[in-house]
Design a protein around this motif. Structure first.
Motif, PDB file in Angstrom:
ATOM      1  N   ILE A 189      32.023  22.691 -38.756  1.00  9.21           N
ATOM      2  CA  ILE A 189      33.258  21.567 -38.858  1.00  9.21           C
ATOM      3  C   ILE A 189      34.262  21.503 -38.685  1.00  9.21           C
ATOM      4  N   ASN A 190      34.628  22.300 -38.941  1.00 12.65           N
ATOM      5  CA  ASN A 190      36.360  22.747 -38.351  1.00 12.65           C
ATOM      6  C   ASN A 190      36.588  23.183 -36.969  1.00 12.65           C
ATOM      7  N   SER A 191      35.732  23.559 -36.910  1.00 10.99           N
ATOM      8  CA  SER A 191      35.933  24.505 -35.247  1.00 10.99           C
ATOM      9  C   SER A 191      35.914  23.126 -34.135  1.00 10.99           C
ATOM     10  N   MET A 192      35.185  22.105 -35.012  1.00  3.76           N
ATOM     11  CA  MET A 192      34.890  21.146 -34.145  1.00  3.76           C
ATOM     12  C   MET A 192      36.652  20.120 -33.268  1.00  3.76           C
ATOM     13  N   ILE A 193      37.254  20.248 -34.834  1.00  2.00           N
ATOM     14  CA  ILE A 193      37.791  19.579 -34.766  1.00  2.00           C
ATOM     15  C   ILE A 193      39.113  18.725 -33.574  1.00  2.00           C
ATOM     16  N   PRO A 194      39.349  19.840 -33.500  1.00  2.00           N
ATOM     17  CA  PRO A 194      40.494  20.559 -32.171  1.00  2.00           C
ATOM     18  C   PRO A 194      39.785  20.202 -31.000  1.00  2.00           C
ATOM     19  N   ILE A 195      38.337  20.283 -30.908  1.00  2.00           N
ATOM     20  CA  ILE A 195      37.962  19.297 -29.690  1.00  2.00           C
ATOM     21  C   ILE A 195      37.942  18.210 -29.513  1.00  2.00           C
ATOM     22  N   ILE A 196      38.423  17.329 -30.733  1.00  2.00           N
ATOM     23  CA  ILE A 196      38.118  15.772 -30.698  1.00  2.00           C
ATOM     24  C   ILE A 196      39.145  15.573 -30.510  1.00  2.00           C
ATOM     25  N   ALA A 226      39.332   8.758 -34.596  1.00  2.00           N
ATOM     26  CA  ALA A 226      39.451   8.723 -36.075  1.00  2.00           C
ATOM     27  C   ALA A 226      38.628   8.545 -36.737  1.00  2.00           C
ATOM     28  N   SER A 227      37.493   8.228 -36.484  1.00  2.00           N
ATOM     29  CA  SER A 227      36.208   7.731 -36.552  1.00  2.00           C
ATOM     30  C   SER A 227      35.416   8.878 -35.779  1.00  2.00           C
ATOM     31  N   ILE A 228      35.454   9.165 -35.619  1.00  2.00           N
ATOM     32  CA  ILE A 228      34.558  10.105 -35.250  1.00  2.00           C
ATOM     33  C   ILE A 228      35.235  11.013 -35.215  1.00  2.00           C
ATOM     34  N   HIS A 229      36.526  11.552 -35.935  1.00  2.00           N
ATOM     35  CA  HIS A 229      37.085  12.544 -37.420  1.00  2.00           C
ATOM     36  C   HIS A 229      36.256  12.647 -38.110  1.00  2.00           C
ATOM     37  N   GLY A 230      36.107  10.748 -38.506  1.00  2.00           N
ATOM     38  CA  GLY A 230      35.653  11.024 -40.625  1.00  2.00           C
ATOM     39  C   GLY A 230      34.434  11.400 -40.303  1.00  2.00           C
ATOM     40  N   GLN A 231      34.169  10.503 -38.843  1.00  2.00           N
ATOM     41  CA  GLN A 231      32.055  11.001 -39.184  1.00  2.00           C
ATOM     42  C   GLN A 231      31.874  12.501 -39.729  1.00  2.00           C
ATOM     43  N   VAL A 232      32.657  13.671 -38.841  1.00  2.00           N
ATOM     44  CA  VAL A 232      32.377  14.880 -38.594  1.00  2.00           C
ATOM     45  C   VAL A 232      33.295  15.302 -39.830  1.00  2.00           C
ATOM     46  N   LYS A 233      34.184  14.795 -40.188  1.00  2.00           N
ATOM     47  CA  LYS A 233      34.334  15.418 -41.553  1.00  2.00           C
ATOM     48  C   LYS A 233      33.218  15.337 -42.598  1.00  2.00           C
ATOM     49  N   LEU A 271      30.158  15.643 -42.622  1.00  2.00           N
ATOM     50  CA  LEU A 271      28.730  16.161 -42.383  1.00  2.00           C
ATOM     51  C   LEU A 271      29.043  17.328 -42.753  1.00  2.00           C
ATOM     52  N   LYS A 272      30.085  17.895 -43.798  1.00  2.00           N
ATOM     53  CA  LYS A 272      30.385  18.708 -44.844  1.00  2.00           C
ATOM     54  C   LYS A 272      29.748  18.311 -45.696  1.00  2.00           C
ATOM     55  N   ARG A 273      29.420  17.440 -46.462  1.00  2.00           N
ATOM     56  CA  ARG A 273      28.515  17.442 -47.405  1.00  2.00           C
ATOM     57  C   ARG A 273      26.964  16.524 -46.686  1.00  2.00           C
ATOM     58  N   GLU A 274      25.967  16.978 -48.014  1.00  2.00           N
ATOM     59  CA  GLU A 274      24.660  16.601 -46.908  1.00  2.00           C
ATOM     60  C   GLU A 274      24.484  15.217 -47.458  1.00  2.00           C
ATOM     61  N   SER A 275      23.636  14.266 -46.941  1.00  2.00           N
ATOM     62  CA  SER A 275      23.727  13.066 -46.502  1.00  2.00           C
ATOM     63  C   SER A 275      22.425  12.756 -48.146  1.00  2.00           C
ATOM     64  N   ILE A 276      22.921  11.123 -48.191  1.00  2.00           N
ATOM     65  CA  ILE A 276      22.530  10.614 -49.049  1.00  2.00           C
ATOM     66  C   ILE A 276      20.431  10.893 -49.008  1.00  2.00           C
ATOM     67  N   ARG A 277      20.140  11.037 -48.061  1.00  2.00           N
ATOM     68  CA  ARG A 277      18.877  10.854 -47.777  1.00  2.00           C
ATOM     69  C   ARG A 277      17.928  12.248 -48.038  1.00  2.00           C
ATOM     70  N   ARG A 278      18.649  13.471 -47.847  1.00  2.00           N
ATOM     71  CA  ARG A 278      18.464  14.776 -48.924  1.00  2.00           C
ATOM     72  C   ARG A 278      18.910  15.022 -49.762  1.00  2.00           C
ATOM     73  N   ALA A 279      20.180  14.956 -50.987  1.00  2.00           N
ATOM     74  CA  ALA A 279      20.863  14.311 -51.507  1.00  2.00           C
ATOM     75  C   ALA A 279      19.011  13.854 -52.549  1.00  2.00           C
TER      76      ALA A 279
END
Length: 300
Positions: A203-210, A222-229, A231-239
């Motif tokens: 995920i950190n490698s994707m930040i400079p691309i954004i 900024a919205s895309i940046h927040g959504q990508v960050k 991704l560091k935790r599991e989705s609520i569905r998976r939880a």
């Protein structure tokens, strides 16, 4: 365009009507409806009748009133369906503007109305109501209260919120509203875990691309940046799936809860109407109660 007399007097030509059943709470009602059926005076070239309807005695005791709007008539069922949806939407707009509580009485069907063939024989009809109470003797209530109280040395906020949502769902008569609350109760108790360092590195490698992307609108970036960050935790569905798996729920039960979650998403995010929700909410409620029992036993 047909006249009102033609619509009324030629049921074989104008064969289709739409019916919208609804319940108003005690805030809503009509000053000048003395009979059980009245023709509504309006400017549309359609016949609109308001009929009083029997509703559950529990609702009547709380001051609610049942009604049916009948809109007549069209030459095709398709036309009646569209008019019925417009009528239901207009009814909801009136209720919202006047802060009335209103509930449509067919929440589990794909449409908020019924399309009816005026020429079909109605035959015999019947109506019945039922309810289940769970009254306790005060001594039994105290014993049940003591049993849980003694086990709850410390109450996690997630558990408290989840149980509050679950208990509040029993106030809802609309199955869709009940399902939304019950699935939210499951969400509230499922803690989303962080992924490991490998995912974080990706995920950190994707930040400079954004940040270097040719997107003029800074808010979109900024919205895309927040959504990508996120991704560091599991989705609520998976939880939810992990939580229930850890609690010992079967694979079949996990599939059922996944289906309930999908149904909630269809209702909330896609605006769809999901059939047969009553049975789903009953089963989901049973599973949640089992989960709470395990959670409280774990805390003791």
């Amino acid at each position: 365009m047909p006249t009102l007399d033609e619509i009324s007097g030629k049921p074989n030509v104008y064969s289709w009507s739409a019916k919208v059943d609804f319940v108003l709470n005690s805030r809503g009602g009509f000053k000048d409806v003395d009979s059980d059926s009245v023709l509504v005076p309006w400017n549309e070239n359609l016949l609109l009748t308001l009929n009083k309807q029997r509703i559950h005695p529990v609702l009547e005791g709380a001051g609610a009133t049942g009604y049916r709007l009948i809109l007549e008539a069209t030459q095709t069922a398709c036309e009646a369906e569209e008019l019925g949806k417009r009528l239901a939407c207009a009814l909801l707009k009136v209720a919202i503007d006047r802060v009335w509580g209103v509930r449509l009485s067919w929440p589990d069907t794909p449409l908020p109305c019924r399309v009816v063939d005026r020429t079909a024989s109605s035959g015999l009809t019947g109506q019945a109501f039922g309810s289940v109470t769970g009254h306790l003797a005060l001594s039994d209530f105290a014993a049940a209260l003591q049993d849980s109280f003694s086990k709850l040395a410390k109450v996690p906020y997630r558990l408290l919120l989840s149980m509050e949502l679950c208990a509040s769902a029993e106030f809802e008569l609309d199955s869709r509203a009940k399902l939304v609350l019950l699935v939210s109760a499951v969400e509230a108790i499922a803690d989303q875990e962080e992924y490991g360092s490998e995912v974080e590195s990706l995920i950190n490698s994707m930040i400079p691309i954004i940040e270097s992307a040719a997107i003029e609108d800074a808010s979109i970036k900024a919205s895309i940046h927040g959504q990508v960050k996120n991704l560091k935790r599991e989705s609520i569905r998976r939880a939810i799936k992990r939580k229930l798996s850890e609690a010992g729920f079967t694979a079949e039960e996990l599939v059922f809860v996944e289906g309930a979650y999908s149904a909630r998403s269809k209702i909330v995010h896609e605006g769809l109407r999901v059939p047969e929700l009553t049975a789903m909410t009953v089963q989901l409620n049973e599973l949640i109660r089992r989960l709470y029992t395990q959670e409280i036993e774990f805390l003791s």
